[in-house]
Scaffold this active site. Structure first.
Site, PDB file in Angstrom:
ATOM      1  N   LYS A  53       0.723  -0.972  -0.092  1.00 55.29           N
ATOM      2  CA  LYS A  53      -0.062   0.036  -0.051  1.00 55.29           C
ATOM      3  C   LYS A  53       0.750   1.167   0.086  1.00 55.29           C
ATOM      4  O   LYS A  53       0.494   2.153  -0.720  1.00 55.29           O
ATOM      5  CB  LYS A  53      -0.784   0.226   1.135  1.00 55.29           C
ATOM      6  CG  LYS A  53      -2.009  -1.179   1.171  1.00 55.29           C
ATOM      7  CD  LYS A  53      -2.566  -1.583   2.387  1.00 55.29           C
ATOM      8  CE  LYS A  53      -3.423  -2.561   2.403  1.00 55.29           C
ATOM      9  NZ  LYS A  53      -4.192  -3.047   3.552  1.00 55.29           N
ATOM     10  N   GLN A  97      -3.958  -1.664   9.973  1.00 50.61           N
ATOM     11  CA  GLN A  97      -3.886  -2.793   9.009  1.00 50.61           C
ATOM     12  C   GLN A  97      -4.431  -4.004  10.300  1.00 50.61           C
ATOM     13  O   GLN A  97      -3.832  -4.068  11.573  1.00 50.61           O
ATOM     14  CB  GLN A  97      -2.371  -2.898   8.840  1.00 50.61           C
ATOM     15  CG  GLN A  97      -2.172  -4.420   8.456  1.00 50.61           C
ATOM     16  CD  GLN A  97      -2.699  -4.446   6.947  1.00 50.61           C
ATOM     17  OE1 GLN A  97      -2.647  -3.494   5.953  1.00 50.61           O
ATOM     18  NE2 GLN A  97      -3.552  -5.769   6.621  1.00 50.61           N
ATOM     19  N   ASP A 120     -10.971   2.691   5.046  1.00 49.05           N
ATOM     20  CA  ASP A 120     -11.153   1.350   4.873  1.00 49.05           C
ATOM     21  C   ASP A 120     -12.710   0.784   5.144  1.00 49.05           C
ATOM     22  O   ASP A 120     -13.037  -0.186   4.653  1.00 49.05           O
ATOM     23  CB  ASP A 120     -10.551   0.572   6.188  1.00 49.05           C
ATOM     24  CG  ASP A 120      -9.402  -0.388   5.781  1.00 49.05           C
ATOM     25  OD1 ASP A 120      -9.254  -0.629   4.481  1.00 49.05           O
ATOM     26  OD2 ASP A 120      -8.729  -0.711   6.767  1.00 49.05           O
TER      27      ASP A 120
END
Ligand code: NAP
Length: 297
Positions: A53, A97, A120
């Site tokens: 990412k 994450q 997200d």
């Protein structure tokens, strides 16, 4: 006859290319997009995912900053960092994450991210907006990426029977909601299967679009697929393989070689859904920056 491969890598690249003028416009107006990554602990897969990412950000010219926190970080310490990132005007997106260490409650963490920076799409506000069909929220990246794969390969969603295997909060459940919305590029009849489903194979055989998001290696076999169906493999599973250098290898939730002979279209794994997840994260970050700067495209 072998199925046509849905090339997630090249479609993800197209999605990212389409973002370049939007990023340039943001920069020209003095609002360069910024994304924060928070990684807790030393999980190897998490390191790889965050690294990919970060690279996508660098390739596109999106500013990114990664906070690495020790495995023993407390929930309160993590919430404090998120509080600080929420208030940082240079950062338009925040990604924590997963997986988080077991002593940290992921729901508490996802809820602590400002919904306007929740690229997200896991915050209850954004999940709620998805359920309501309110398009002002952020859609979780993997479901959004799967829909984008279908759209960009001209696979009709409207009116089809979609079967989603797995009701996880990150993929299966939001995808099922997304594809059944009374909206363009949706409006499918969706069946959501899980470990309590009776005769799962019968459901699969009715699917025009079959999405496997269970985390069970090669669960979907050829005899579970309707000839000509589109098959999307989301699973990432490490299985032991003595012939491999590392002693293991990654496989999806679909027995690719056999299913490829039955399906009409199929995502490879790797190279299907994974790159799209990253591309949609970039897209959500650009959208968050545009919203913060007061102008959406
Ligand atoms: P999850 O939250 O653990 O959900 C798994 C779901 O599969 C659950 O609903 C579970 O049913 C169901 N399930 C498991 N075994 C089953 C079986 N034998 N029969 C029927 N249903 C079964 O997992 P997730 O986070 O959604 O992730 C799913 C997979 O996608 C994982 O392999 C993950 O690594 C992968 N993934 C990939 C990406 C990507 O970008 N490529 C992104 C996210 C996740 P119950 O609810 O009844 O327990």
């Amino acid at each position: 006859m072998f199925a046509n491969i849905i090339d997630g890598r090249s479609i993800a690249l197209q999605v990212q290319q389409d973002l370049l003028p939007r990023i340039a416009a943001l920069k020209a107006r003095g609002h360069p997009p910024g994304l924060a990554f928070v990684r807790v602990g030393e999980d190897l897969a998490s390191k790889v995912y965050v690294g990919r990412k970060e690279k996508a950000c660098a390739d596109l010219g999106i500013y990114s900053k990664t906070h690495v926190m020790a495995e023993k970080t407390t929930e309160a310490e993590l919430l404090q960092v998120l509080h600080r990132l929420n208030g940082d005007v240079a950062l338009h997106g925040i990604l924590v994450q997963s997986p988080l260490p077991s002593h940290i409650r992921s729901e508490r963490v996802y809820s602590a991210v400002n919904p306007d920076k929740d690229v997200d799409g896991f915050h209850p506000v954004n999940m709620g907006k998805l359920v309501l069909g309110d398009t002002t929220g952020f859609i979780a990246c993997t479901p959004a990426g799967i829909r984008e794969l279908l759209i960009r390969t001209d696979i009709k969603i409207q009116g089809t029977n979609v079967v989603v295997l797995g009701r996880g909060n990150i993929v299966g459940k939001p995808l099922a909601i997304l594809l059944c919305q009374k909206q363009k590029h949706a409006n499918a009849t969706v069946t959501l299967c899980h470990s309590g489903t009776r005769d799962l194979k019968a459901h699969c055989l009715r699917a025009d679009i079959l999405v496997a998001a269970m985390g069970v290696p090669e669960f979907v076999r050829a005899d579970m697929v309707k000839p000509g169906a589109t098959v999307v493999d989301v699973g990432v599973n490490r299985v032991s393989d003595p012939s491999a250098k590392t002693g293991s290898r990654l496989v999806g939730d679909v027995a690719f070689d056999a299913v490829q002979k039955i399906a009409g279209r199929i995502t490879p794994n790797p190279g299907g859904v994974g790159p799209m997840t990253i591309a949609m994260l970039m897209q959500n970050t650009v959208l968050a920056a545009e919203r913060a700067s007061g102008r959406e495209t």
